[in-house]
Design a protein around this motif. Structure first.
Motif, PDB file in Angstrom:
ATOM      1  N   GLN A   1       0.787  -1.231   0.000  1.00 45.57           N
ATOM      2  CA  GLN A   1       0.000   0.000   0.000  1.00 45.57           C
ATOM      3  C   GLN A   1       0.823   1.287   0.000  1.00 45.57           C
ATOM      4  O   GLN A   1       0.319   2.328  -0.437  1.00 45.57           O
ATOM      5  CB  GLN A   1      -0.943   0.010   1.219  1.00 45.57           C
ATOM      6  CG  GLN A   1      -1.895  -1.150   1.286  1.00 45.57           C
ATOM      7  CD  GLN A   1      -2.866  -1.187   0.121  1.00 45.57           C
ATOM      8  OE1 GLN A   1      -3.169  -0.166  -0.491  1.00 45.57           O
ATOM      9  NE2 GLN A   1      -3.368  -2.377  -0.195  1.00 45.57           N
TER      10      GLN A   1
ATOM     11  N   LYS B   1       1.337   3.585  -3.232  1.00 48.91           N
ATOM     12  CA  LYS B   1       0.144   4.322  -3.652  1.00 48.91           C
ATOM     13  C   LYS B   1      -0.031   5.579  -2.800  1.00 48.91           C
ATOM     14  O   LYS B   1      -0.368   6.647  -3.308  1.00 48.91           O
ATOM     15  CB  LYS B   1      -1.092   3.426  -3.517  1.00 48.91           C
ATOM     16  CG  LYS B   1      -1.038   2.162  -4.340  1.00 48.91           C
ATOM     17  CD  LYS B   1      -2.233   1.266  -4.035  1.00 48.91           C
ATOM     18  CE  LYS B   1      -2.080  -0.093  -4.691  1.00 48.91           C
ATOM     19  NZ  LYS B   1      -3.160  -1.020  -4.316  1.00 48.91           N
TER      20      LYS B   1
ATOM     21  N   VAL C   1      -2.745   8.750  -8.844  1.00 51.60           N
ATOM     22  CA  VAL C   1      -2.919   7.620  -7.929  1.00 51.60           C
ATOM     23  C   VAL C   1      -3.719   6.520  -8.612  1.00 51.60           C
ATOM     24  O   VAL C   1      -3.412   5.328  -8.492  1.00 51.60           O
ATOM     25  CB  VAL C   1      -3.620   8.071  -6.629  1.00 51.60           C
ATOM     26  CG1 VAL C   1      -3.829   6.874  -5.702  1.00 51.60           C
ATOM     27  CG2 VAL C   1      -2.814   9.150  -5.922  1.00 51.60           C
ATOM     28  N   THR C   2      -4.753   6.933  -9.361  1.00 52.26           N
ATOM     29  CA  THR C   2      -5.573   5.962 -10.097  1.00 52.26           C
ATOM     30  C   THR C   2      -4.749   5.241 -11.148  1.00 52.26           C
ATOM     31  O   THR C   2      -4.825   4.012 -11.273  1.00 52.26           O
ATOM     32  CB  THR C   2      -6.764   6.673 -10.764  1.00 52.26           C
ATOM     33  OG1 THR C   2      -7.533   7.355  -9.783  1.00 52.26           O
ATOM     34  CG2 THR C   2      -7.634   5.664 -11.497  1.00 52.26           C
TER      35      THR C   2
ATOM     36  N   ALA D   1      -2.394   2.888  -9.316  1.00 55.92           N
ATOM     37  CA  ALA D   1      -3.103   1.797  -8.640  1.00 55.92           C
ATOM     38  C   ALA D   1      -3.595   0.753  -9.644  1.00 55.92           C
ATOM     39  O   ALA D   1      -3.552  -0.452  -9.356  1.00 55.92           O
ATOM     40  CB  ALA D   1      -4.272   2.346  -7.835  1.00 55.92           C
TER      41      ALA D   1
ATOM     42  N   ASP E   1      -0.519  -1.262 -10.621  1.00 56.49           N
ATOM     43  CA  ASP E   1      -0.008  -1.999  -9.473  1.00 56.49           C
ATOM     44  C   ASP E   1      -0.941  -3.146  -9.083  1.00 56.49           C
ATOM     45  O   ASP E   1      -0.481  -4.245  -8.746  1.00 56.49           O
ATOM     46  CB  ASP E   1       0.180  -1.051  -8.290  1.00 56.49           C
ATOM     47  CG  ASP E   1       0.900  -1.709  -7.128  1.00 56.49           C
ATOM     48  OD1 ASP E   1       2.055  -2.120  -7.293  1.00 56.49           O
ATOM     49  OD2 ASP E   1       0.292  -1.825  -6.036  1.00 56.49           O
ATOM     50  N   ASN E   2      -2.240  -2.911  -9.146  1.00 51.89           N
ATOM     51  CA  ASN E   2      -3.200  -3.957  -8.770  1.00 51.89           C
ATOM     52  C   ASN E   2      -3.139  -5.149  -9.723  1.00 51.89           C
ATOM     53  O   ASN E   2      -3.291  -6.299  -9.305  1.00 51.89           O
ATOM     54  CB  ASN E   2      -4.617  -3.394  -8.732  1.00 51.89           C
ATOM     55  CG  ASN E   2      -4.833  -2.465  -7.557  1.00 51.89           C
ATOM     56  OD1 ASN E   2      -4.082  -2.480  -6.596  1.00 51.89           O
ATOM     57  ND2 ASN E   2      -5.855  -1.629  -7.632  1.00 51.89           N
TER      58      ASN E   2
END
Length: 296
Positions: A32, A35, A47-48, A51, A54-55
């Protein structure tokens, strides 16, 4: 029945539990923190973008984590029975299997990252996401592939009672990650959040493997020869896929794209099953799937 309180055993159990607890906390922050760091330095939309990439890469962790949960009790049993030969063999074999499983998935993610992101999000937003997050996804997927081989080594350290070593190395890893994020994100944007993950896996993970092999008396070179070096040739099987990129670019939907990826992965695993794995490997795979015949 007399109940006797053993102070030494109690301290040992509590100490082990503490290390497991700290390890879980460090693992959570490792996933986490980057992010959060992006949100500290950049606009919310970045950030979106980070993320999303990364996700996708984080899902690749499911394969080594699944095998980790399987091999930990098996390693504990072999270590308790003092069957060191099979213990060492299991350690190298599972590391090799993890790489064989992850190489095609990581390769496809890295090669077709931009196409996947564009089709996944769709429309103009998909084009923008692909432009912003493609390189991030490729870097993080590479980091996951490199870092995946450390899970069996972590299991070894826990089994032989060296959990403290694993946690200390992870703490150093986390400190390096935090430092590099604060240093690189202002300069390189969301890519600056992905680079620390790659760097820490390149330099910290080999350290954990070193301590794991040393703790059980396995020469480091022998471990790499029986695990990593035997799995790397599998990457050559995927080389012709590079020439399929112009064809894959013509896919108009995410479902069609995923279908093509599934066909490529299936062909890879068929070749690996036929030409890479030996009879003993096939037996262990069938045994894991619950389809093995008694070994003679």
């Amino acid at each position: 029945v007399d109940i006797v309180f053993h102070r030494a055993i109690f301290r040992s159990i509590m100490g082990f539990g503490l290390f497991v607890f700290v390890d879980a906390i460090l693992a959570f922050f490792a996933v986490q923190f980057n992010k959060i760091a992006v949100g500290l330095f950049l606009e919310a939309k970045y950030v979106t973008f980070y993320a999303l990439a990364d996700n996708v890469a984080v899902y690749l962790w499911f394969i080594p984590l699944l095998l980790y949960q399987v091999i930990l009790p098996a390693m504990s049993h072999l270590h308790a029975m003092n069957d060191l030969k099979r213990f060492h063999e299991l350690y190298a074999r599972v590391t090799r299997y993890i790489l064989i499983l992850l190489i095609p998935i990581a390769f496809l993610v890295i090669l077709f990252a931009d196409i996947f992101l564009r089709l996944w999000i769709g429309g103009a937003a998909g084009v923008e996401t692909a432009a912003q997050a493609t390189l991030v996804l490729r870097v993080v997927a590479t980091a996951v592939l490199i870092g995946s081989i450390v899970h069996p080594s972590m299991a070894v350290l826990y089994v032989v009672g060296r959990a403290g070593v694993a946690v200390r190395v992870k703490a150093i890893q986390m400190a390096c990650n935090v430092s590099l994020c604060f240093l690189l994100i202002p300069e390189y944007g969301i890519l600056g959040a992905a680079i620390p993950k790659l760097l820490q896996h390149c330099f910290i993970e080999p350290l954990i493997i070193f301590f794991a092999t040393r703790s059980i008396g396995v020469p480091l070179g022998e471990f790499y020869r029986k695990s990593v070096l035997q799995a790397l040739p599998c990457a050559a099987i995927l080389f012709p896929v590079v020439f399929l990129r112009p064809l894959v670019e013509q896919t108009g939907s995410l479902l069609m794209f995923l279908g093509v990826m599934a066909v490529i992965a299936a062909c890879y695993f068929l070749v690996v099953w036929r030409f890479v794995l030996n009879d003993e490997d096939r037996y262990y795979v069938r045994d894991f799937l619950g389809r093995s015949k008694p070994k003679e």
